[in-house]
Write a protein that holds these residues in place. Structure first.
Motif, mmCIF file in Angstrom:
data_model
loop_
_atom_site.group_PDB
_atom_site.id
_atom_site.type_symbol
_atom_site.label_atom_id
_atom_site.label_comp_id
_atom_site.label_asym_id
_atom_site.label_seq_id
_atom_site.Cartn_x
_atom_site.Cartn_y
_atom_site.Cartn_z
ATOM 1 N N GLU A 71 0.858 -1.193 0.000
ATOM 2 C CA GLU A 71 0.000 0.000 0.000
ATOM 3 C C GLU A 71 0.891 1.238 0.000
ATOM 4 O O GLU A 71 1.736 1.388 0.886
ATOM 5 N N ASP A 72 0.728 2.090 -0.988
ATOM 6 C CA ASP A 72 1.619 3.249 -1.076
ATOM 7 C C ASP A 72 1.142 4.450 -0.254
ATOM 8 O O ASP A 72 1.925 5.334 0.058
ATOM 9 N N ASN A 73 -0.126 4.455 0.097
ATOM 10 C CA ASN A 73 -0.634 5.588 0.870
ATOM 11 C C ASN A 73 -0.308 5.377 2.349
ATOM 12 O O ASN A 73 -0.735 4.398 2.967
ATOM 13 N N THR A 74 0.484 6.330 2.904
ATOM 14 C CA THR A 74 0.983 6.166 4.271
ATOM 15 C C THR A 74 -0.134 6.031 5.303
ATOM 16 O O THR A 74 -0.056 5.200 6.205
ATOM 17 N N ASN A 76 -3.292 5.011 4.862
ATOM 18 C CA ASN A 76 -3.963 3.707 4.713
ATOM 19 C C ASN A 76 -3.080 2.576 5.211
ATOM 20 O O ASN A 76 -3.545 1.630 5.836
ATOM 21 N N GLN A 77 -1.794 2.692 4.910
ATOM 22 C CA GLN A 77 -0.875 1.634 5.314
ATOM 23 C C GLN A 77 -0.812 1.515 6.836
ATOM 24 O O GLN A 77 -0.910 0.431 7.396
ATOM 25 N N GLU A 95 5.617 -0.458 -0.225
ATOM 26 C CA GLU A 95 4.913 0.648 -0.879
ATOM 27 C C GLU A 95 4.628 0.459 -2.370
ATOM 28 O O GLU A 95 3.903 1.243 -2.955
ATOM 29 N N ASP A 115 -2.893 -3.179 -2.614
ATOM 30 C CA ASP A 115 -3.512 -1.970 -3.159
ATOM 31 C C ASP A 115 -3.456 -2.092 -4.682
ATOM 32 O O ASP A 115 -2.621 -2.830 -5.223
#
Ligand code: MN
Length: 193
Positions: A71-74, A76-77, A95, A115
């Protein structure tokens, strides 16, 4: 056997009748899936003396999964890591799709949460690469897509790419756990009633 009212002595009667599992209604989707997997597991004893499979035995055996999260969105991660760890699972977060493919090549995981939109290599491409590699090993790791309020077409794309299931973002805790724990391998040890 599905029952809406459990009575004392049910377990003994079920075993006498050759019933192998006993679940109360309403049945949780994840319990039913776990139960079916357990019953179909070739490792699972099938002789008459085998313990009855119950919700209790299914839950007791719920195991700690090692999950690869891509998941690249911090934000959400972090959220996903927190939810999964609080539930008792171990998480390795990356990421990009490329990093996910690399992580899978270096260690083993029980499941991948992927993701779709990520830099370098997106979730669909990463899944195709992973599935291609599995053709040599014969293995199949469950890959669950995390789709941002997906349209029907997006979900179909996920499945076409080789993903097994999808959860929607923002993450819904119940949906997330129901799905990922439904993929937990059925344990070999059975506890009796
Ligand atoms: Mn993304």
């Amino acid at each position: 056997m599905l029952t809406s009212a459990g009575l004392r002595g049910d377990a003994a009667r079920c075993r006498k009748l050759g019933i192998r599992a006993y679940l109360p209604k309403p049945v949780k989707q994840s319990d039913l899936l776990l139960c079916i997997r357990r019953l179909l597991d070739p490792q699972n004893p099938t002789e008459d003396s085998a313990p009855l499979v119950t919700v209790h035995s299914l839950h007791e055996a719920r195991r700690r999964l090692t999950i690869l999260l891509a998941e690249d969105n911090t934000v959400n991660q972090k959220l996903a890591v927190r939810l999964l760890e609080k539930r008792g699972h171990a998480v390795v977060a990356v990421e990009t799709g490329k990093a996910a493919v690399e992580a899978l090549a270096t260690r083993s995981f029980d499941l991948v949460l992927m993701d779709i939109q990520m830099p370098e290599m997106d979730g669909l491409e990463a899944t195709m690469v992973i599935r291609e590699g599995e053709k040599k090993t014969g293995r199949h790791i469950p890959i669950v897509a995390m789709t941002a309020n997906a349209m029907v077409g997006d979900k179909e794309q996920c499945l076409l790419a080789g993903m097994d299931a999808y959860v929607s973002k923002p993450l819904n805790i119940k949906q997330l756990f129901d799905i990922i724990e439904g993929f937990a391998p059925a344990p070999m040890e059975l506890s009796s009633v």
